[in-house]
Design a protein around this motif. Structure first.
Motif, PDB file in Angstrom:
ATOM      1  N   SER A  43      13.648  59.317 131.890  1.00 30.14           N
ATOM      2  CA  SER A  43      14.707  58.308 132.031  1.00 30.14           C
ATOM      3  C   SER A  43      14.101  56.929 132.278  1.00 30.14           C
ATOM      4  O   SER A  43      14.581  55.915 131.745  1.00 30.14           O
ATOM      5  CB  SER A  43      15.638  58.694 133.178  1.00 30.14           C
ATOM      6  N   THR A  44      13.014  56.872 133.051  1.00 33.56           N
ATOM      7  CA  THR A  44      12.342  55.587 133.293  1.00 33.56           C
ATOM      8  C   THR A  44      11.768  55.026 131.999  1.00 33.56           C
ATOM      9  O   THR A  44      11.901  53.830 131.710  1.00 33.56           O
ATOM     10  CB  THR A  44      11.189  55.787 134.302  1.00 33.56           C
ATOM     11  N   ARG A  46      12.706  55.696 128.956  1.00 29.16           N
ATOM     12  CA  ARG A  46      13.810  55.288 128.073  1.00 29.16           C
ATOM     13  C   ARG A  46      14.369  53.922 128.494  1.00 29.16           C
ATOM     14  O   ARG A  46      14.628  53.063 127.653  1.00 29.16           O
ATOM     15  CB  ARG A  46      14.929  56.333 128.108  1.00 29.16           C
TER      16      ARG A  46
END
Lengths: 120, 455
Positions: A43-44, A46
């Motif tokens: 997620s980071t 992305r």
């Protein structure tokens, strides 16, 4: 002679068994380890990519071959900005401070960064 | 668009790759590297002539495809005889391609963006732009002298896509990685033609996936370290491990054909045109390959000289054009003298080295010893000695580059040793896998093994 042959056979079987087990373990590790590393960071990564891609689009909208790029050293995405403006803008060394055109600052657009164009 | 561009990238190289390796999984793995090498040399010509990249690549690929199509029928017929077609090779390629699932995450770290894809932007804008940018102090952070394969491939992909597409570039580099790893896996599997399919698949994919395990996400994050290491590994398997095609009395395995050399030399050129470390390693491998083959085939000297010229063309050309070397003299801290940097470099190499390398190295030593004892009659295939020479030579060159670089040593080591060490790990894995593959041969002379090493 027979003992030598037996010794070689033992070495060969040992090699076969331990080597096969090792390669099987490595193959399994190769399938699992990168995925495990990625899990939790995805997620980071992305979010960072989305921010940079947004910045890049903004840079492309604002620069052309007549622009010059100067990046102040305190700007978080300074070096990235040089990359993003390439090859559309003319990138000049730091010494050419009179040709400031683009600056990235913490703020609004692109989830934490903003492109400001000041053509001279 | 990304999928179309990747498909076109692979398809452009399929015909010449099939002419060298026959239709099948090997050609599929070779095709990306072949297009990569064509792109790299096209990039060199474009920079030299200050012209666009794509016309040169188009002409070169058209020529390669024409020649490949003409040769394909005869070559395919010769290679088809006796070749095992049980689908094992496809299983191997599928296993090695599994890490491509990592592409779901758009990861492009510093080297990828600030070196390879930045140079790709330069090339996308044309050879003249590249020359100007390489001499521009504003870009000195970008290692302007690094070889052009990945940048050229990215620029070609963007030409097809019509715009700079970082995701496409990430995918293309990952395809190059998987292609090179696939060549290693298929080459190792070919060392065990009489083993059960599951064992061939295991020993083949074990080394390649082991390299993925050691390098982590580097298979898909746009870095070049695994690309050059895997290409060099594929060259080692083809040129130093698999039997020499014309060795008198040598073992007969399916890979014993002159085209094997072409595959190996292509992989060697791919390694050399990807990264500086690859250039040095490629020259070491080429020297060893020449010493192995020149007695049985006099043409090897000419081939070796031509390949060496292709390898050194870039470093000579880019420096002659005035590209700026990467230095950070203002930030140097700690020892500046070569003798003062020697100790810290060795300590950092040892401490930063992944624990798996130490384990792998220890096991590789044991495996090599077992192989030397138990497989005496097959040493000509395993070629452990030559792989260890390549590994040692590379590590020495690496340590020397750290010691003599005009950089902050601690910073330099912290930011690179974990990546530069991958090649050594991969070479040792190739050694282990080669011995394990040979250990599976039946203990008879009917396999055609010779008592004398073929090298």
């Amino acid at each position: 002679m027979a003992s030598s042959r037996r010794f070689r056979a033992i070495a060969r079987v040992t090699l076969l068994v331990t080597g096969t087990l090792l390669l099987a373990g490595l193959a399994a590790l190769g399938l699992v380890r990168p995925l495990r590393q990625l899990h939790g960071q995805a997620s980071t990564i992305r979010a960072d990519y989305t921010r940079l891609a947004c910045l890049e689009r903004a840079v492309h909208r604002r620069v052309d071959r007549h622009d010059r790029v100067y990046v102040t050293p305190d700007v978080q995405y300074g070096q990235r900005l040089v990359e993003m403006a390439t090859p559309w803008a003319r990138v000049v060394p730091d010494q050419a401070r009179s040709t400031v055109v683009l600056r990235v600052a913490a703020g609004d657009e692109c989830a934490g960064a903003r492109v400001v164009s000041t053509r001279r | 668009m990304t999928v179309v561009a990747i498909g076109a990238f692979v398809l452009c190289g399929m015909v010449p790759a099939a002419a060298l390796a026959g239709w099948g999984p090997r050609a599929l793995c070779l095709a990306p590297l072949l297009v990569g090498v064509v792109a790299a040399f096209s990039g060199e010509v474009a920079i030299l002539t200050e012209t666009a990249l794509w016309p040169w690549a188009l002409v070169a690929l058209a020529a390669a495809n024409t020649i490949g199509a003409r040769r394909l029928r005869a070559v395919a017929g010769a290679q088809g005889r006796g070749r095992r077609r049980d689908g094992t090779e496809w299983v191997i390629v599928a296993a090695v391609a599994t890490p491509l699932v990592l592409l779901v995450v758009p990861e492009l770290s510093w080297d990828a963006r600030s070196i390879w894809l930045l140079h790709g932007r330069w090339l996308w804008a044309g050879g003249a732009f590249f020359r100007e940018a390489a001499r521009n102090p504003a870009f000195v952070f970008s290692h302007s002298t690094y070889p052009p394969l990945i940048s050229s491939v990215a620029a070609l992909g963007w030409t097809l896509a019509g715009h700079v597409d970082l995701r496409l570039a990430q995918a293309l580099v990952a395809v190059l990685n998987v292609g090179a790893l696939g060549l290693i896996a298929l080459g190792i599997a070919e060392l065990a033609p009489r083993s059960p399919a599951w064992r061939r698949a295991l020993v083949g994919s074990g080394a390649a996936l082991g390299a993925v395990a050691l390098s982590g996400r580097m298979v898909s994050n746009g870095y070049a370290d695994l690309t050059w290491a895997a290409a060099a590994g594929a060259a080692i398997v083809s040129l130093l491990v698999l039997p020499a095609p014309r060795a008198p009395g040598g073992p007969r395995v399916e890979a014993a054909r002159p085209a094997l050399w072409a595959v190996g030399l292509l992989a060697l050129l791919a390694a050399a045109t990807t990264k500086d470390e690859g250039t040095v390693t490629a020259l070491i491998v080429l020297g060893l390959a020449w010493s192995r083959h020149w007695r049985t085939d006099r043409g090897w000297t000419v081939v070796s000289v031509a390949t060496a010229l292709g390898i050194i063309a870039w470093p000579v050309m880019i420096r002659a054009l005035g590209a700026l070397e990467w230095t950070y003299p203002a930030t140097i801290t700690g020892p500046r003298s070569i003798t003062g940097r020697f100790g810290p470099t060795l300590r950092a190499l040892a401490s930063t080295t992944h624990w798996l390398l130490l384990v792998t190295g220890g096991i590789a030593l044991c495996i090599a010893a077992l192989g030397a004892i138990g497989l005496r009659e097959r040493r000509g295939l395993g070629s452990t000695l030559q792989i260890w020479i390549v590994t040692s030579g590379y590590l020495c060159a690496l340590a020397l580059s750290y010691i003599t670089a005009k950089t902050d040593l601690a910073w330099h080591l912290d930011n690179s040793v974990d990546r530069t060490i991958i090649a050594a790990e991969l070479f040792l894995l190739v050694d282990i896998a080669a011995w394990v593959a040979l250990a599976g041969w039946p203990e008879t002379r009917s396999a055609g093994a010779t008592d004398r090493p073929t090298r």
